[in-house]
Design an enzyme around this catalytic site. Sequence first.
Site, PDB file in Angstrom:
ATOM      1  N   TYR A   1      11.649   4.804   1.075  1.00 20.51           N
ATOM      2  CA  TYR A   1      10.648   4.809   0.353  1.00 20.51           C
ATOM      3  C   TYR A   1       9.694   5.873   0.794  1.00 20.51           C
ATOM      4  O   TYR A   1       8.619   5.750   1.024  1.00 20.51           O
ATOM      5  CB  TYR A   1       9.629   3.828  -0.386  1.00 20.51           C
ATOM      6  CG  TYR A   1      11.014   2.880  -0.934  1.00 20.51           C
ATOM      7  CD1 TYR A   1      11.617   2.657  -2.191  1.00 20.51           C
ATOM      8  CD2 TYR A   1      10.635   0.882  -0.185  1.00 20.51           C
ATOM      9  CE1 TYR A   1      12.732   1.198  -2.596  1.00 20.51           C
ATOM     10  CE2 TYR A   1      11.571   0.050  -0.763  1.00 20.51           C
ATOM     11  CZ  TYR A   1      12.401   0.539  -1.943  1.00 20.51           C
ATOM     12  OH  TYR A   1      13.086  -0.559  -2.170  1.00 20.51           O
TER      13      TYR A   1
ATOM     14  N   HIS B   1       0.931  -0.697   0.165  1.00 18.53           N
ATOM     15  CA  HIS B   1       0.006  -0.216   0.051  1.00 18.53           C
ATOM     16  C   HIS B   1       0.445   1.128   0.156  1.00 18.53           C
ATOM     17  O   HIS B   1       1.386   1.072  -0.152  1.00 18.53           O
ATOM     18  CB  HIS B   1      -0.521   0.114   1.400  1.00 18.53           C
ATOM     19  CG  HIS B   1      -0.700   0.470   2.487  1.00 18.53           C
ATOM     20  ND1 HIS B   1       0.731  -0.832   3.375  1.00 18.53           N
ATOM     21  CD2 HIS B   1      -0.416   1.307   3.410  1.00 18.53           C
ATOM     22  CE1 HIS B   1       1.041  -0.196   4.933  1.00 18.53           C
ATOM     23  NE2 HIS B   1       0.238   1.512   4.558  1.00 18.53           N
TER      24      HIS B   1
END
Length: 175
Positions: free
Chosen positions: A146, A58
Site C-alpha cells: 500500500y 494511519h
Amino acid sequence: MQYRRARLAGGTYFFTVNLADRRRRLLVEHVDVLREVVNTVMHRHPFEIDAFVVMPDHLHAIWTLPSGDADYASRWMLIKAAFSKNVPKGETISASRSAKGERGIWQRRYWEHAIRNDDDFARHVDYIHYNPVKHGYVDLPEVWPYSSIHRYVSAGVVPRGWGGAVGIEGVFGER
C-alpha cells in the site's frame, strides 16, 4: 480553538491522517474503499499525489494542489466522510461524536506540513516510503503493498532494495 494551517495556493503538502482508534486496521482492511474514495475526490477536486502510504491505522501523503488552490481541508473532509460512509459500522462512538452525527472512525485533526524545497520534499517522500519498515510490518519498503514506492521503483527514481540493509534505520524518525 482555531488552528493555524499553512495555506499556499498551488502548494505541496505532507499529511498524516490517523484513525481515532489506533488499534484498528480499517485502512488496510478496506484499502479498496479508500482508493476509490481518494480517486473520486481527486477527480472532482483535482490534486496530484506525489507520494502515499496506507498503514493499518494511519496514512501519510504528499499532495500538490492546482495553481490558485489551497483547499486541502475540504478534500480531506470529503475523503474521510466518504470512507466512513462506505465501511461497516463497528467502532465505539463517544457521546460528543454521536451528538454531531460523526462515526468516530477518524481523528478529527490531522498533521499537515507545507513542503519548503526539494530537500524537504525528498526527506518526506523517504519518510513515507520507509514508514512500513519503521513500524515493523516489513523489512523492505517495496514489500509493503500500500505504498507509492512501487511507482518510484518502476520509474527508476528509487533502486530496488532501497531502505533495506543500507543503514538508514533511524533516519526517518518523527519530527
